[in-house]
Design a protein around this motif. Sequence first.
Motif, PDB file in Angstrom:
ATOM      1  N   SER A 647       0.837  -1.204   0.000  1.00 52.85           N
ATOM      2  CA  SER A 647       0.000   0.000   0.000  1.00 52.85           C
ATOM      3  C   SER A 647       0.868   1.248   0.000  1.00 52.85           C
ATOM      4  O   SER A 647       1.995   1.249   0.495  1.00 52.85           O
ATOM      5  N   GLU A 648       0.341   2.321  -0.540  1.00 53.71           N
ATOM      6  CA  GLU A 648       1.099   3.570  -0.644  1.00 53.71           C
ATOM      7  C   GLU A 648       1.483   4.125   0.721  1.00 53.71           C
ATOM      8  O   GLU A 648       2.619   4.572   0.902  1.00 53.71           O
ATOM      9  N   PRO A 649       0.604   4.112   1.754  1.00 56.29           N
ATOM     10  CA  PRO A 649       1.009   4.643   3.061  1.00 56.29           C
ATOM     11  C   PRO A 649       2.186   3.879   3.673  1.00 56.29           C
ATOM     12  O   PRO A 649       3.080   4.479   4.286  1.00 56.29           O
ATOM     13  N   VAL A 650       2.170   2.555   3.517  1.00 63.81           N
ATOM     14  CA  VAL A 650       3.255   1.748   4.077  1.00 63.81           C
ATOM     15  C   VAL A 650       4.577   2.093   3.397  1.00 63.81           C
ATOM     16  O   VAL A 650       5.615   2.248   4.044  1.00 63.81           O
ATOM     17  N   VAL A 651       4.537   2.216   2.082  1.00 64.60           N
ATOM     18  CA  VAL A 651       5.759   2.556   1.334  1.00 64.60           C
ATOM     19  C   VAL A 651       6.220   3.961   1.720  1.00 64.60           C
ATOM     20  O   VAL A 651       7.423   4.189   1.953  1.00 64.60           O
ATOM     21  N   THR A 652       5.310   4.886   1.783  1.00 66.06           N
ATOM     22  CA  THR A 652       5.682   6.264   2.106  1.00 66.06           C
ATOM     23  C   THR A 652       6.316   6.348   3.481  1.00 66.06           C
ATOM     24  O   THR A 652       7.264   7.125   3.703  1.00 66.06           O
ATOM     25  N   HIS A 653       5.816   5.554   4.429  1.00 64.94           N
ATOM     26  CA  HIS A 653       6.383   5.552   5.770  1.00 64.94           C
ATOM     27  C   HIS A 653       7.870   5.166   5.723  1.00 64.94           C
ATOM     28  O   HIS A 653       8.695   5.752   6.437  1.00 64.94           O
ATOM     29  N   VAL A 654       8.211   4.186   4.903  1.00 63.93           N
ATOM     30  CA  VAL A 654       9.625   3.796   4.765  1.00 63.93           C
ATOM     31  C   VAL A 654      10.411   4.909   4.083  1.00 63.93           C
ATOM     32  O   VAL A 654      11.510   5.268   4.511  1.00 63.93           O
ATOM     33  N   TRP A 655       9.829   5.465   3.043  1.00 68.86           N
ATOM     34  CA  TRP A 655      10.549   6.470   2.263  1.00 68.86           C
ATOM     35  C   TRP A 655      10.768   7.770   3.027  1.00 68.86           C
ATOM     36  O   TRP A 655      11.670   8.550   2.684  1.00 68.86           O
ATOM     37  N   ASN A 656       9.967   8.010   4.023  1.00 69.10           N
ATOM     38  CA  ASN A 656      10.139   9.261   4.779  1.00 69.10           C
ATOM     39  C   ASN A 656      11.522   9.357   5.407  1.00 69.10           C
ATOM     40  O   ASN A 656      12.010  10.463   5.674  1.00 69.10           O
ATOM     41  N   ASP A 657      12.164   8.184   5.656  1.00 69.76           N
ATOM     42  CA  ASP A 657      13.500   8.199   6.238  1.00 69.76           C
ATOM     43  C   ASP A 657      14.612   8.201   5.180  1.00 69.76           C
ATOM     44  O   ASP A 657      15.782   8.361   5.502  1.00 69.76           O
ATOM     45  N   PHE A 658      14.226   7.987   3.928  1.00 69.36           N
ATOM     46  CA  PHE A 658      15.244   7.897   2.868  1.00 69.36           C
ATOM     47  C   PHE A 658      15.772   9.288   2.505  1.00 69.36           C
ATOM     48  O   PHE A 658      15.005  10.253   2.445  1.00 69.36           O
ATOM     49  N   PRO A 659      17.080   9.385   2.182  1.00 66.29           N
ATOM     50  CA  PRO A 659      17.593  10.655   1.654  1.00 66.29           C
ATOM     51  C   PRO A 659      17.112  10.844   0.218  1.00 66.29           C
ATOM     52  O   PRO A 659      16.964   9.865  -0.537  1.00 66.29           O
ATOM     53  N   GLU A 660      16.861  12.078  -0.165  1.00 65.25           N
ATOM     54  CA  GLU A 660      16.372  12.332  -1.515  1.00 65.25           C
ATOM     55  C   GLU A 660      17.381  11.898  -2.576  1.00 65.25           C
ATOM     56  O   GLU A 660      17.013  11.524  -3.693  1.00 65.25           O
ATOM     57  N   GLN A 661      18.684  11.932  -2.230  1.00 65.49           N
ATOM     58  CA  GLN A 661      19.717  11.537  -3.193  1.00 65.49           C
ATOM     59  C   GLN A 661      19.534  10.106  -3.671  1.00 65.49           C
ATOM     60  O   GLN A 661      19.906   9.763  -4.793  1.00 65.49           O
ATOM     61  N   SER A 662      18.963   9.244  -2.824  1.00 63.68           N
ATOM     62  CA  SER A 662      18.799   7.853  -3.245  1.00 63.68           C
ATOM     63  C   SER A 662      17.836   7.754  -4.420  1.00 63.68           C
ATOM     64  O   SER A 662      18.012   6.907  -5.304  1.00 63.68           O
ATOM     65  N   PHE A 663      16.818   8.599  -4.474  1.00 63.59           N
ATOM     66  CA  PHE A 663      15.881   8.598  -5.596  1.00 63.59           C
ATOM     67  C   PHE A 663      16.502   9.241  -6.837  1.00 63.59           C
ATOM     68  O   PHE A 663      16.092   8.950  -7.964  1.00 63.59           O
ATOM     69  N   LEU A 664      17.492  10.090  -6.632  1.00 64.25           N
ATOM     70  CA  LEU A 664      18.154  10.740  -7.746  1.00 64.25           C
ATOM     71  C   LEU A 664      19.198   9.826  -8.380  1.00 64.25           C
ATOM     72  O   LEU A 664      19.410   9.849  -9.589  1.00 64.25           O
ATOM     73  N   ARG A 665      19.840   9.001  -7.576  1.00 62.28           N
ATOM     74  CA  ARG A 665      20.969   8.201  -8.056  1.00 62.28           C
ATOM     75  C   ARG A 665      20.591   6.765  -8.447  1.00 62.28           C
ATOM     76  O   ARG A 665      21.383   6.080  -9.063  1.00 62.28           O
ATOM     77  N   HIS A 666      19.383   6.312  -8.078  1.00 64.87           N
ATOM     78  CA  HIS A 666      18.983   4.943  -8.388  1.00 64.87           C
ATOM     79  C   HIS A 666      17.881   4.933  -9.443  1.00 64.87           C
ATOM     80  O   HIS A 666      17.109   5.880  -9.583  1.00 64.87           O
ATOM     81  N   HIS A 667      17.789   3.801 -10.156  1.00 61.07           N
ATOM     82  CA  HIS A 667      16.676   3.563 -11.073  1.00 61.07           C
ATOM     83  C   HIS A 667      15.418   3.248 -10.261  1.00 61.07           C
ATOM     84  O   HIS A 667      15.508   2.720  -9.138  1.00 61.07           O
ATOM     85  N   PRO A 668      14.253   3.530 -10.802  1.00 55.35           N
ATOM     86  CA  PRO A 668      13.014   3.164 -10.097  1.00 55.35           C
ATOM     87  C   PRO A 668      12.943   1.672  -9.766  1.00 55.35           C
ATOM     88  O   PRO A 668      12.447   1.291  -8.701  1.00 55.35           O
ATOM     89  N   GLU A 669      13.449   0.810 -10.681  1.00 52.92           N
ATOM     90  CA  GLU A 669      13.432  -0.617 -10.420  1.00 52.92           C
ATOM     91  C   GLU A 669      14.232  -0.958  -9.160  1.00 52.92           C
ATOM     92  O   GLU A 669      13.835  -1.825  -8.375  1.00 52.92           O
ATOM     93  N   GLN A 670      15.378  -0.281  -8.996  1.00 44.89           N
ATOM     94  CA  GLN A 670      16.201  -0.527  -7.816  1.00 44.89           C
ATOM     95  C   GLN A 670      15.489  -0.073  -6.542  1.00 44.89           C
ATOM     96  O   GLN A 670      15.493  -0.782  -5.524  1.00 44.89           O
ATOM     97  N   MET A 671      14.886   1.107  -6.596  1.00 47.25           N
ATOM     98  CA  MET A 671      14.201   1.625  -5.408  1.00 47.25           C
ATOM     99  C   MET A 671      13.035   0.717  -5.012  1.00 47.25           C
ATOM    100  O   MET A 671      12.800   0.468  -3.822  1.00 47.25           O
TER     101      MET A 671
END
Length: 883
Positions: A647-671
């Motif tokens: 679910s989107e809320p569960v994923v967002t809860h994990v992502w709230n701790d992620f640094p934004e650079q990880s989304f910039l440097r990785h492919h969506p498949e990796q994330m």
Amino acid sequence: MTQPTVLPPLPRLPNAVPRSGVSTEARRALRQLLDDMDRALATAFRDGADASALARRRGDSVGRVVVHVWTACLGDVTGAALFAIGGFGRGLLFPRSDVDLLALVQHSDAARMRALEQFFATLWDIGLKVGHAVRDVEQCRALAAQDASVFTSLLDARRLAGDAAMEDALASIVDDPALWPPAPYLAARLAERDARHARYNDTAYNLEPNVKDGPGGLRTLDSLRWLGHRLAHADDFDDMEHEGLLDPAERSTLEEAEATLRRYRYALHLEAGRAEERLLFDYQRALAARLGFEDEHEKNLGVEQFMQGYYRAASQVERLGVQIAERFEEMLEPPSEPRPVGEDFLRYGSRLAVRDPDLFMRRPSALVDVFILRLGEPGIVGFTADTMRRIHQATAHYGTTLGDTPEVLQAFLQLLRLGAPAVEALWRMNRHGLLASVLPAFGKVFGRMQYDLFHAYTVDEHTLRVLRNVARFADPAARQEFPMACGIWPTLEKPELMLLAALFHDIAKGRGGDHSVLGEEDARAFCARLGLPGSDVDLVAWLVRWHLLMSVTAQRQDITDPDVVQRFAESVGNRERLDHLYMLTIADIIGTSPKLWNGWKDRLLADLYTATRYALASDDELPRDASVRIQECRDEAMARLREEGFSEPVVTHVWNDFPEQSFLRHHPEQMAWQTAAILRAQGATPLIEVHPLSVRGTTELFVYTPDRDGLFAAVTAMLDRLHFSVMEARIFNTRNGMALDTFLLLDTESQQPATPERAEELKLRLHRALSQPGHTHQPSRRNMSRHLKHFQAVPKIAFATSADRTRLSLVCSDRPGLLAAVSQAMVEAEVRVHDARIATFGERVEDFFLISDRRNAPLGLAQQDRLLHALLDRLGSGKRAQA
């Protein structure tokens, strides 16, 4: 240059020879005599004596000693004779060569066998390395009938001692027309050649070539003589010229090449102190010095000149060997009626010939036309012997002036405009020495090597391999391996420009200066002589000048950074250049060494190509606002995770701790893959996930665990123990102190992604290691390979500081466990790693790290110096260098 030969005198042996064997004292004297002779020959070689003459003098000297011992052990025997075979049979013995002997007997009684055993044992005892066989005539005949190599060895047999009547017995075998008639013998010799060449990668251009048995080596010259003897009753090159199998220039070329190869082999035996036939890195520098080669400048070392001498000689022998073998095949073919092919040529069966014997002299452009014509004639295997000879004669007559003849240049351009098929014709033209005449600059890199482990071939061989790689992009069968390049090739309006860029990209190697700049000048001049439009000249020249740009950008910079892509796009300028550069880069990497190409580089170049094409297609600059790229990655990764049932809320809860650079440097498949792993783990750490084949053409390792100092070192130590190479590392931390570390890996040996079994082993072993946070994980100790030991240089280390990080650049020689050793040095210096780019080019490593101190601040000067010393100590360098 060899000096007039001054040979040591032949050994003086006792006039009276005892008939009861050789006493201990006599053996000692013979051993001393041979040692003295070898020292005298070595001195003569050092003083410039000819290697062939010295090898013959050693053969004569050893022959005298062997006969002396034979007489002492067997006396005036009947029904038995001693024959020299192999090189010794031809009268040649190099400093550490075996002494090959055949004892041919009518019958083998016990007394004679005891005498022969005593004879051979005495030869070993006095220091001769003997290869021997004892056979009666029928055994010899049976073995010769079964094995062409045994039959061939008898062609060189030379009686040294014993019953002269046994010569007739041996001749009855060698001269028997029923044993290995010409056609089967030729087929057997060619099969042996192909098998032997296959053992040496089917090329004369190995980094450590075999001067005797490798392609173009001395064995090839011996084989030509054997074929001449059996097929044409021509025992040497003079006889082969008389029989029309060689012309004077070819005979001279073979003799000069043979003199070079013999000189190199003689020096190699002396340098190695044993019968070594490989020009190993262990000896190359010493041999270059021994033979008088000196460094001209840093891009034309003495050792490179020395090896170029070998490669030129070997390639000439290899080329002529193939052509002469074709002449033998033609000689054995049944006659056929000529069939016209065009106005100027005839076809005899599967071979092309000229109508007018003077055609090439009268119209030199026909030298190129005949290779174009061959492409369109199915079933053609070559030219007639007479036509080959006339090609060589005309090429020698015109020399490098062919490249200034407008008609020849137009024919050459017509050939290039055929596209991919032209590559095969260019390869054949090079076989006949014609390519260097049309393109003189190509002749300058003929046999040109580079003393490193990165370039596996000489420049001319590399260039031809690059051309063949380019031609593969036109082959539908290669689409699965090179989908993007094969998709680009049909869109090229002028494929000849791609071929010209490949021809010139390395043509200025070895001259000193930047070969890309010098090559650009050569390319401009030649393209202008071809009469190409200015825009076409500019494209070829730009590709030659910047042929390394895409490889360097992809492997040494972070292509997930929009600024990097934008700068690269600005350098390229347009889609046409990008398409050509992408194909040239792939062809160049594979043509440099087959070991360099892997799925990671394939994916890396494809990603850079796609991102640059997007940038060039856009009216505006590539979006530099990181938030746009981050949101695109989040949206696509979220869509993938929803499909997996998260679910989107569960994923967002994990992502709230992620640094934004990880989304910039990785492919969506990796994330998506990493996030799903975290959710499935339900808080259990350390979390280790391994994807055997990830989106980047590698095995992807994901480590999610409470961050601690030394974590990077612990992971790299385990990877080193399990023989994984790190291609790239992304080191991030979550806001709640968890490490988000991603490593892209290849198997060290195969340079391929891990098998599922290896991936599972890595997961289990690393989980066990990281579950012991207090344990110190040291890298394994492994010996450096023999090859790498010869290419160790002082490391170059540089620091550059930005607002929040320090950039470490490390350029050094490769060695086992290098990255693990670097990681340990960082632990010692209390340094944290945040990003890593790993690039290896042969024996040269170029690694880049983003680092900080343990407070996540850039390194101060004192800590930089501390890290510098720790790195140099770990890398085993007594010298300290900082670039």
